[in-house]
Design a protein around this motif. Sequence first.
Motif, PDB file in Angstrom:
ATOM      1  N   VAL A 170       0.864  -1.172   0.000  1.00 49.16           N
ATOM      2  CA  VAL A 170       0.000   0.000   0.000  1.00 49.16           C
ATOM      3  C   VAL A 170       0.902   1.224   0.000  1.00 49.16           C
ATOM      4  CG1 VAL A 170      -1.752   1.284   1.266  1.00 49.16           C
ATOM      5  CG2 VAL A 170      -1.831  -1.214   1.234  1.00 49.16           C
ATOM      6  N   ALA A 171       0.791   2.020  -1.060  1.00 46.82           N
ATOM      7  CA  ALA A 171       1.639   3.206  -1.198  1.00 46.82           C
ATOM      8  C   ALA A 171       1.118   4.361  -0.360  1.00 46.82           C
ATOM      9  CB  ALA A 171       1.718   3.620  -2.668  1.00 46.82           C
ATOM     10  N   GLY A 172      -0.153   4.365  -0.043  1.00 52.76           N
ATOM     11  CA  GLY A 172      -0.722   5.443   0.761  1.00 52.76           C
ATOM     12  C   GLY A 172      -2.227   5.395   0.737  1.00 52.76           C
ATOM     13  N   VAL A 210     -13.196  17.719  -7.923  1.00 54.27           N
ATOM     14  CA  VAL A 210     -11.899  18.395  -7.896  1.00 54.27           C
ATOM     15  C   VAL A 210     -10.980  17.725  -6.879  1.00 54.27           C
ATOM     16  CG1 VAL A 210     -10.729  20.577  -7.387  1.00 54.27           C
ATOM     17  CG2 VAL A 210     -12.847  20.581  -8.721  1.00 54.27           C
ATOM     18  N   GLN A 211     -11.502  17.439  -5.687  1.00 53.96           N
ATOM     19  CA  GLN A 211     -10.688  16.778  -4.667  1.00 53.96           C
ATOM     20  C   GLN A 211     -10.338  15.353  -5.072  1.00 53.96           C
ATOM     21  OE1 GLN A 211     -11.792  17.154  -0.542  1.00 53.96           O
ATOM     22  NE2 GLN A 211     -12.760  19.148  -0.895  1.00 53.96           N
ATOM     23  N   LEU A 212     -11.279  14.662  -5.680  1.00 56.61           N
ATOM     24  CA  LEU A 212     -10.999  13.297  -6.136  1.00 56.61           C
ATOM     25  C   LEU A 212      -9.920  13.289  -7.204  1.00 56.61           C
ATOM     26  CD1 LEU A 212     -14.647  11.961  -6.242  1.00 56.61           C
ATOM     27  CD2 LEU A 212     -12.805  11.024  -4.840  1.00 56.61           C
ATOM     28  N   ARG A 213     -10.011  14.204  -8.143  1.00 60.24           N
ATOM     29  CA  ARG A 213      -8.994  14.260  -9.201  1.00 60.24           C
ATOM     30  C   ARG A 213      -7.627  14.586  -8.608  1.00 60.24           C
ATOM     31  NH1 ARG A 213      -8.075  14.243 -14.881  1.00 60.24           N
ATOM     32  NH2 ARG A 213      -5.816  14.161 -14.868  1.00 60.24           N
ATOM     33  N   ALA A 214      -7.581  15.495  -7.632  1.00 58.19           N
ATOM     34  CA  ALA A 214      -6.315  15.826  -6.973  1.00 58.19           C
ATOM     35  C   ALA A 214      -5.741  14.603  -6.273  1.00 58.19           C
ATOM     36  CB  ALA A 214      -6.511  16.973  -5.986  1.00 58.19           C
ATOM     37  N   ALA A 215      -6.607  13.799  -5.642  1.00 63.60           N
ATOM     38  CA  ALA A 215      -6.145  12.585  -4.955  1.00 63.60           C
ATOM     39  C   ALA A 215      -5.617  11.565  -5.966  1.00 63.60           C
ATOM     40  CB  ALA A 215      -7.278  11.989  -4.120  1.00 63.60           C
ATOM     41  N   LEU A 216      -6.288  11.446  -7.112  1.00 63.12           N
ATOM     42  CA  LEU A 216      -5.804  10.535  -8.158  1.00 63.12           C
ATOM     43  C   LEU A 216      -4.438  10.995  -8.672  1.00 63.12           C
ATOM     44  CD1 LEU A 216      -9.072   9.927 -10.234  1.00 63.12           C
ATOM     45  CD2 LEU A 216      -7.986   8.351  -8.617  1.00 63.12           C
ATOM     46  N   ALA A 235       1.464  10.464  -8.892  1.00 59.12           N
ATOM     47  CA  ALA A 235       2.785  11.062  -8.642  1.00 59.12           C
ATOM     48  C   ALA A 235       3.598  10.229  -7.659  1.00 59.12           C
ATOM     49  CB  ALA A 235       2.626  12.483  -8.119  1.00 59.12           C
ATOM     50  N   ALA A 236       2.913   9.532  -6.762  1.00 58.04           N
ATOM     51  CA  ALA A 236       3.589   8.678  -5.782  1.00 58.04           C
ATOM     52  C   ALA A 236       4.002   7.340  -6.390  1.00 58.04           C
ATOM     53  CB  ALA A 236       2.683   8.444  -4.567  1.00 58.04           C
ATOM     54  N   GLY A 237       3.607   7.093  -7.644  1.00 59.93           N
ATOM     55  CA  GLY A 237       4.008   5.868  -8.320  1.00 59.93           C
ATOM     56  C   GLY A 237       3.044   4.708  -8.180  1.00 59.93           C
ATOM     57  N   ALA A 238       1.822   4.965  -7.725  1.00 62.80           N
ATOM     58  CA  ALA A 238       0.844   3.887  -7.566  1.00 62.80           C
ATOM     59  C   ALA A 238       0.541   3.246  -8.919  1.00 62.80           C
ATOM     60  CB  ALA A 238      -0.443   4.422  -6.948  1.00 62.80           C
TER      61      ALA A 238
END
Length: 130
Positions: A8-10, A19-25, A30-33
Amino acid sequence: MFAAGHDVAGSRIVKDDPVQLRAALDEAAAAGAEAIVVNGGTGIAGRDRTYEAVAGVLEKRLDGFGELFRMLSFQEIGSAAMLSRAVAGTWGGRVIFSVPGSRAAVRLAWEKLIGPELGHVIRELRKDRG
């Protein structure tokens, strides 16, 4: 690490807001998921906007995921399963699964569909990277 051997990367909790969902995606990417599991907001109420946010970024849909999820859900909860807009697909070389937010739905999706097939899905997506 899950029992299926996936790290689990995070994790992140956000409001059911596109907007918040897209930012989370974007943050997960960016974290490499290589795989993202989103839960909640897949119903038909006015506040349920996760489907639109996730489906809007998918490059290739995995229609079988939603179909199988609803079939399995039907076996557990009956006709209410048709209200689920569970969806999955690929985005930028990774896979996204969007499932309802109840514990039972998350467990069902992970144990019966995502967990058993995730390694295969990731191997297929890695083929595109060379």
